[in-house]
Design an enzyme around this catalytic site. Structure first.
Site, PDB file in Angstrom:
ATOM      1  CE  LYS A 106      -0.358  -0.503   5.010  1.00  0.00           C
ATOM      2  NZ  LYS A 106      -1.186  -1.031   6.103  1.00  0.00           N
TER       3      LYS A 106
ATOM      4  NE  ARG B 299      -7.308  -0.275  10.385  1.00  0.00           N
ATOM      5  CZ  ARG B 299      -6.047  -0.403   9.977  1.00  0.00           C
ATOM      6  NH1 ARG B 299      -5.164   0.558  10.213  1.00  0.00           N
ATOM      7  NH2 ARG B 299      -5.650  -1.495   9.369  1.00  0.00           N
TER       8      ARG B 299
ATOM      9  CE1 TYR C  82      12.387  31.787   4.711  1.00  0.00           C
ATOM     10  CE2 TYR C  82      12.490  29.403   4.560  1.00  0.00           C
ATOM     11  CZ  TYR C  82      12.316  30.633   3.966  1.00  0.00           C
ATOM     12  OH  TYR C  82      12.075  30.698   2.625  1.00  0.00           O
TER      13      TYR C  82
ATOM     14  CG  MET D 293       8.967  23.791  -0.027  1.00  0.00           C
ATOM     15  SD  MET D 293       7.957  24.800  -1.108  1.00  0.00           S
ATOM     16  CE  MET D 293       6.834  25.565   0.030  1.00  0.00           C
TER      17      MET D 293
HETATM   18  C1  PLP Z   1      -0.409  -2.019   6.712  1.00  0.00           C
HETATM   19  C2  PLP Z   1      -1.023  -3.316   7.019  1.00  0.00           C
HETATM   20  C3  PLP Z   1      -0.226  -4.464   7.175  1.00  0.00           C
HETATM   21  C4  PLP Z   1       1.291  -4.424   7.156  1.00  0.00           C
HETATM   22  O1  PLP Z   1       1.771  -3.805   8.323  1.00  0.00           O
HETATM   23  P1  PLP Z   1       3.344  -3.703   8.650  1.00  0.00           P
HETATM   24  O2  PLP Z   1       3.355  -3.325  10.085  1.00  0.00           O
HETATM   25  O3  PLP Z   1       3.912  -2.649   7.787  1.00  0.00           O
HETATM   26  O4  PLP Z   1       3.921  -5.044   8.414  1.00  0.00           O
HETATM   27  C5  PLP Z   1      -0.877  -5.673   7.351  1.00  0.00           C
HETATM   28  N1  PLP Z   1      -2.224  -5.748   7.403  1.00  0.00           N
HETATM   29  C6  PLP Z   1      -3.018  -4.655   7.292  1.00  0.00           C
HETATM   30  C7  PLP Z   1      -4.507  -4.801   7.353  1.00  0.00           C
HETATM   31  C8  PLP Z   1      -2.452  -3.406   7.103  1.00  0.00           C
HETATM   32  O5  PLP Z   1      -3.237  -2.330   7.007  1.00  0.00           O
END
Ligand code: PLP
Length: 415
Positions: free
Chosen positions: A76, A176, A302, A350
């Protein structure tokens, strides 16, 4: 998509296409690259280098810990900022069993890049794009009866042959996503009403896998077992159950039939309580673009957040908060120059950041500066990990990796 599929099977080097003199077939692969600043167009010296050998090494570590469970790498957020298509191609060749993404959009990007392995879409939001999920041969995660109806309609209308394989998410302690245990009877009723859907997998997500012990995981798995047993009684028998993220996997807790490691694949240990021989896959480097010596009392940057207390050699580097360097590192943390740590001084701006290089001899224009990763040079050898940067910026390593912005081109390297 077709352009990708038509590439010769041995045109595998996403990496060599970075070179101006890459062959014609290698250059064609550029279509599969992340959409951000393309390496070929990079003038600025700031870039993220992704070591594909490190990814393969980490997958081997993960596979060993998984003890025979299937390995579905989580890609992801653009493969945790590494560029999901290139990472997926490398991992597919390393024979991972599948991929997980959060968004349908992310799954489509992988299919468009020619990835054929199973892809689990975990986020559970499909809008009205049920047909897109099926057309792309993606595996949806469901927890809401309206999802069942959405996919079942595709089958009933004759657009797709049934049954549709899905994974059902159970909430065992995250609050969740997922079916809550008390809602399971109603969900089982809904499943019974939709023979067009076949539950291939059951999943849950662990809230505390990075804790010192696996006690919380065990408690969640116990609730998961109960949910599984209840569904089995209602005639729902999933052949795959999965729960483990990287932290659980490294503890060898909640392994079940498949594991879903994300951060470990990219070489980061998710918790101080876990140990593994992982290699950070990302190295972020830039260069010195200006150097000067300032007098005691002179301000830097800055707001004059830093003031020199002695004659101080200041090097300006070409990376700022718009590139994903947290502004919280103002006056905190360091970068590597000539193999040695140079403290960040003044406010991170930036596009640029200033370093105190007084203690490092001979720093000059165009010297390499390492923001994340290792460097060896005339003044030593050192390494800055994502964990260290996260600590200094009051973040977690997941943020450090995913916030490297699209302005920073990714270069893919074999070791
Ligand atoms: C992001 C995620 C993972 C992986 O998590 P890591 O801690 O990066 O290994 C696994 N399962 C779900 C549902 C996630 O959202």
């Amino acid at each position: 998509m077709m352009a990708v599929r038509e590439l010769p099977p041995d045109a595998t080097s996403d990496l060599d296409a970075n070179d101006a003199d890459a062959t014609e077939s290698q250059r064609a692969i550029r279509v599969m690259r992340p959409r951000r600043a393309a390496p070929a167009d990079a003038v600025r010296p700031t870039r993220a280098e992704v070591n594909l050998g490190a990814l393969r090494h980490n997958v081997a570590v993960v596979r060993e810990r998984a003890q025979g469970a299937k390995v579905w790498a989580v890609l992801k957020a653009d493969g945790y900022g590494h560029g999901a298509p290139a990472v997926a191609r490398t991992l597919e060749r390393a024979k991972v069993d599948g991929f997980c993404v959060a968004l349908l959009e992310e799954a489509i990007e992988l299919r468009d890049a020619g990835i054929a392995a199973p892809i689990l879409v975990m986020g559970g939001y499909y809008g009205r794009a049920y047909d897109e999920v099926l057309r792309r041969n993606l595996t949806p995660v469901l927890y809401d009866p309206s999802h069942l109806e959405g996919f079942a309609r595709m089958v009933r209308s004759g657009s797709f042959p049934g049954p549709v394989s899905v994974h059902v998410k159970i909430d065992t302690g995250m609050a969740r996503l997922g079916v809550r245990p008390k809602d399971l009877p109603a969900f089982a009723d809904a499943l019974a009403d939709t023979p067009e859907i076949r539950v291939e997998g059951l999943m849950t997500h662990l809230a505390n896998a990075d804790a010192e012990t696996a006690d919380d995981n065990d408690a969640q798995v116990a609730r998961f077992d109960e949910a599984t047993a209840y569904l089995a009684k209602r005639g729902v028998r999933a052949k795959l159950r999965h729960a483990a993220n990287s932290a659980a996997l490294l503890k060898q807790s909640a392994l079940l039939d498949a594991v879903r490691p994300g951060i470990a694949v990219f070489g980061i240990c998710p918790s101080i309580h876990d140990r593994a021989d992982l290699q950070m896959a990302m190295r972020v480097r830039t260069e010195v673009v200006d150097v000067r010596t300032i007098d005691p009392g002179d301000p830097v940057g800055y707001g004059g957040l830093y003031r020199a207390s002695r004659p101080t050699r200041i090097a300006t580097v070409s990376m700022g908060y718009a590139d994903g360097l947290p502004r919280a590192l103002s006056n905190r943390g360091a970068m590597l120059v000539r193999g040695k740590r140079a403290p960040i001084v003044g406010a991170v701006s930036m596009d640029m950041t200033m370093l105190d290089v007084t203690e490092i001899p001979d720093v000059g224009l165009r010297d390499e500066v390492v923001v994340l990763g290792g460097q060896e040079g005339t003044s030593g050898k050192d390494f800055i990990g994502a964990e260290e940067m996260a600590r200094n910026a009051d973040q977690i390593p997941w943020e450090v990796l995913t916030q490297i912005s699209r302005r920073v081109p990714r270069f893919y390297r074999e070791p």
